[in-house]
Design an enzyme around this catalytic site. Structure first.
Site: not given
Ligand SMILES: CC(C)(COP(=O)(O)OP(=O)(O)OC[C@H]1O[C@@H](n2cnc3c(N)ncnc32)[C@H](O)[C@@H]1OP(=O)(O)O)[C@@H](O)C(=O)NCCC(=O)NCCS
Length: 211
Positions: A140, A149
């Site tokens: 709400h 998104h």
């Molecule tokens: C947060 C996010 C955007 C980062 O993506 P990125 O910039 O490509 O980052 P990386 O995967 O290279 O990770 C970078 C660091 O963050 C950490 N990390 C990435 N995603 C994380 C998350 N969701 N929670 C905690 N830590 C996360 C990784 O372990 C890495 O840590 P390190 O540097 O200690 O090794 C991505 O992981 C994420 O969670 N995206 C959302 C996915 C989603 O919603 N999908 C649905 C689509 S419909």
């Protein structure tokens, strides 16, 4: 009867949008895609018709478009593509899967997408072009800006405000009354308990800015 719809993009999000439209008995003509390798492919049984030039053989007003551009870092693409096509006279359909539960007291802007199992509660406002994805909950009084998104199973508690172009990751939780500025990227599974100004990536529990 509603107008037929052409979907822009033909990837995973476009398939989910097609499925929602078909479930709602909307006629979908197919997809347009800038990638020439996609032309002729079939998605959800429907054809990738060609590039955007296919739209020249249709009249805006006789068909609608739906924004099939999704993905995690695509918020910066979703809006400019829609803006460009709107400037050519096209309107974007509001997409609502029949299984979405949407309060009659919610305000849904044109072109928003409420996908399978999404819940949008009373007095929530969903901005233009925003996606409330599979099984996400928008409680709400939440305000979602344009082209936000909310990824699958994310939960926005009451009166949260999310700025334009933000992405709330899959399974993330945002505590009630939290305000997030434009272009905030919340990582999957994060729990956001404080306000952030925007243009940042938040991860973890409690969520902190990623370095
Ligand atoms: C947060 C996010 C955007 C980062 O993506 P990125 O910039 O490509 O980052 P990386 O995967 O290279 O990770 C970078 C660091 O963050 C950490 N990390 C990435 N995603 C994380 C998350 N969701 N929670 C905690 N830590 C996360 C990784 O372990 C890495 O840590 P390190 O540097 O200690 O090794 C991505 O992981 C994420 O969670 N995206 C959302 C996915 C989603 O919603 N999908 C649905 C689509 S419909």
């Amino acid at each position: 009867m509603s107008l037929p719809v052409i979907i822009v993009g033909s990837g995973g999000h476009a398939a989910v949008v097609a499925d929602a439209l078909l479930a709602a008995d909307v006629r979908v003509l197919g997809f347009v895609d800038t990638d020439p390798d996609r032309i002729g492919a079939r998605v959800c049984g429907l054809p990738v018709l060609g590039s955007e030039s296919v739209l020249d053989s249709h009249t805006p007003g006789a068909a609608l478009l739906a924004n099939g551009i999704g993905g995690v870092r695509s918020e910066g693409l979703r809006k400019p593509v829609q803006d460009r096509l709107e400037s050519r006279g096209w309107e974007f359909a509001t997409v609502r899967h029949p299984s979405a539960i949407v309060s009659r007291f919610a305000t849904i802007a044109p072109g928003a997408q409420l996908l399978a199992g999404a819940i949008v509660q009373a007095n929530a406002r969903v901005g233009k072009g925003a996606i409330v994805n599979t099984a996400a909950v928008v409680e709400h009084d939440v305000e979602l800006g344009e082209f936000v998104h909310v990824a699958p199973r994310a939960l926005l508690c009451g009166a949260v405000v999310v700025g334009d172009g933000s992405h709330i990751g899959a399974g993330a939780v945002v505590r009630q009354h939290v305000r997030l500025g434009a272009r905030t990227m919340v990582g999957a599974g994060a729990v956001v308990v404080a306000d952030f100004a925007g243009d940042c990536t938040l991860v973890g529990v409690p969520a902190r800015e990623a370095r």
